[in-house]
Structure formats: C-alpha cells, structure tokens
Design a protein around this motif. Sequence first.
Motif, PDB file in Angstrom:
ATOM      1  N   THR A   1       0.863  -1.173   0.000  1.00 42.39           N
ATOM      2  CA  THR A   1       0.000   0.000   0.000  1.00 42.39           C
ATOM      3  C   THR A   1       0.898   1.221   0.000  1.00 42.39           C
ATOM      4  OG1 THR A   1      -1.730  -1.155   1.245  1.00 42.39           O
ATOM      5  CG2 THR A   1      -1.796   1.258   1.254  1.00 42.39           C
ATOM      6  N   LEU A   2       0.610   2.144  -0.913  1.00 45.52           N
ATOM      7  CA  LEU A   2       1.400   3.366  -1.021  1.00 45.52           C
ATOM      8  C   LEU A   2       0.593   4.545  -0.483  1.00 45.52           C
ATOM      9  CD1 LEU A   2       2.813   2.894  -4.621  1.00 45.52           C
ATOM     10  CD2 LEU A   2       3.772   2.124  -2.455  1.00 45.52           C
ATOM     11  N   ILE A   3       1.269   5.414   0.247  1.00 39.75           N
ATOM     12  CA  ILE A   3       0.617   6.556   0.870  1.00 39.75           C
ATOM     13  C   ILE A   3       1.360   7.827   0.465  1.00 39.75           C
ATOM     14  CG2 ILE A   3      -0.089   7.599   3.058  1.00 39.75           C
ATOM     15  CD1 ILE A   3       0.220   4.661   4.225  1.00 39.75           C
ATOM     16  N   GLU A   4       0.635   8.723  -0.179  1.00 42.61           N
ATOM     17  CA  GLU A   4       1.184  10.018  -0.565  1.00 42.61           C
ATOM     18  C   GLU A   4       0.533  11.074   0.320  1.00 42.61           C
ATOM     19  OE1 GLU A   4       3.478  12.862  -2.612  1.00 42.61           O
ATOM     20  OE2 GLU A   4       3.673  10.702  -2.408  1.00 42.61           O
ATOM     21  N   VAL A   5       1.344  11.958   0.912  1.00 45.83           N
ATOM     22  CA  VAL A   5       0.857  12.972   1.838  1.00 45.83           C
ATOM     23  C   VAL A   5       1.202  14.353   1.284  1.00 45.83           C
ATOM     24  CG1 VAL A   5       0.974  13.852   4.200  1.00 45.83           C
ATOM     25  CG2 VAL A   5       1.269  11.394   3.771  1.00 45.83           C
ATOM     26  N   LYS A   6       0.216  15.246   1.282  1.00 46.65           N
ATOM     27  CA  LYS A   6       0.449  16.629   0.850  1.00 46.65           C
ATOM     28  C   LYS A   6      -0.214  17.569   1.847  1.00 46.65           C
ATOM     29  CE  LYS A   6       2.072  16.271  -3.509  1.00 46.65           C
ATOM     30  NZ  LYS A   6       3.446  15.926  -3.516  1.00 46.65           N
ATOM     31  N   LEU A   7       0.390  18.726   2.034  1.00 48.07           N
ATOM     32  CA  LEU A   7      -0.234  19.798   2.795  1.00 48.07           C
ATOM     33  C   LEU A   7      -1.165  20.565   1.862  1.00 48.07           C
ATOM     34  CD1 LEU A   7       2.829  21.279   4.708  1.00 48.07           C
ATOM     35  CD2 LEU A   7       1.030  19.832   5.649  1.00 48.07           C
ATOM     36  N   SER A   8      -2.251  21.096   2.404  1.00 51.49           N
ATOM     37  CA  SER A   8      -3.165  21.871   1.563  1.00 51.49           C
ATOM     38  C   SER A   8      -2.525  23.175   1.082  1.00 51.49           C
ATOM     39  CB  SER A   8      -4.472  22.152   2.305  1.00 51.49           C
ATOM     40  OG  SER A   8      -4.247  22.925   3.460  1.00 51.49           O
ATOM     41  N   SER A   9      -1.429  23.571   1.673  1.00 53.57           N
ATOM     42  CA  SER A   9      -0.700  24.760   1.216  1.00 53.57           C
ATOM     43  C   SER A   9       0.173  24.472  -0.011  1.00 53.57           C
ATOM     44  CB  SER A   9       0.174  25.308   2.346  1.00 53.57           C
ATOM     45  OG  SER A   9       1.110  24.334   2.765  1.00 53.57           O
TER      46      SER A   9
END
Length: 102
Positions: A23-31
């Motif tokens: 399982t791959l997880i990509e994380v981004k800030l809304s900024s």
Amino acid sequence: MSCEPDEGRGPVDFKVSRGQEKTLIEVKLSSNSQYLHGYEVQVEEYGKAEKTDKLVYVLVDVGNPLKVKRLKELHKENIGQGKKVPELIIIDSMPKVSASRT
C-alpha cells in the motif's frame, strides 16, 4: 513500513508492505500548490512503479478550505465516472482551542 522508498518514479511518502501486498501513501499539505497533481498523477505513477493499486492520498488541511473542497469534489466526480481512485483521507490540522480551556 518504509519512508520515501524510491522505486524508479521518485519517492512515495510511505510504503506499507507485507509480502507481496503493498500500500502506497502520498501525503500533501493543503498549502502545497501541487496538491491536485499529487492526487491525479503522482500517486497513480507510484502505484504503477510498485505494481499495486492499493493507494492512499492524505491531504493535511492547514487552512485552505477551497482546496479541500475542490479535492473532495474531484474525488466524488471521479468515483461517479467509475475511475480508479486512491482512498482519500483529509486531516484537519487547524489549531483548536485546548479542551482544558473550554
């Protein structure tokens, strides 16, 4: 669990695996101005490189309600069109009043 493993298409933020299951997880800030690119393109490319369709996209909301709304709308639209989409998780990280002060 691996942080930022690079399998040829650049490093995904997290890879959780057990045997051949990944399982791959990509994380981004809304900024982040590239938050939609991460959802629409990036996580899918990582999935292809890792040969998995178990994808999770996490958006950490740091105070951009229009971006959160746009991502939710796009996600719903893609599901309605039958497109393959990553699981979407939105984390509200806006400052809150301490429970001890209420």
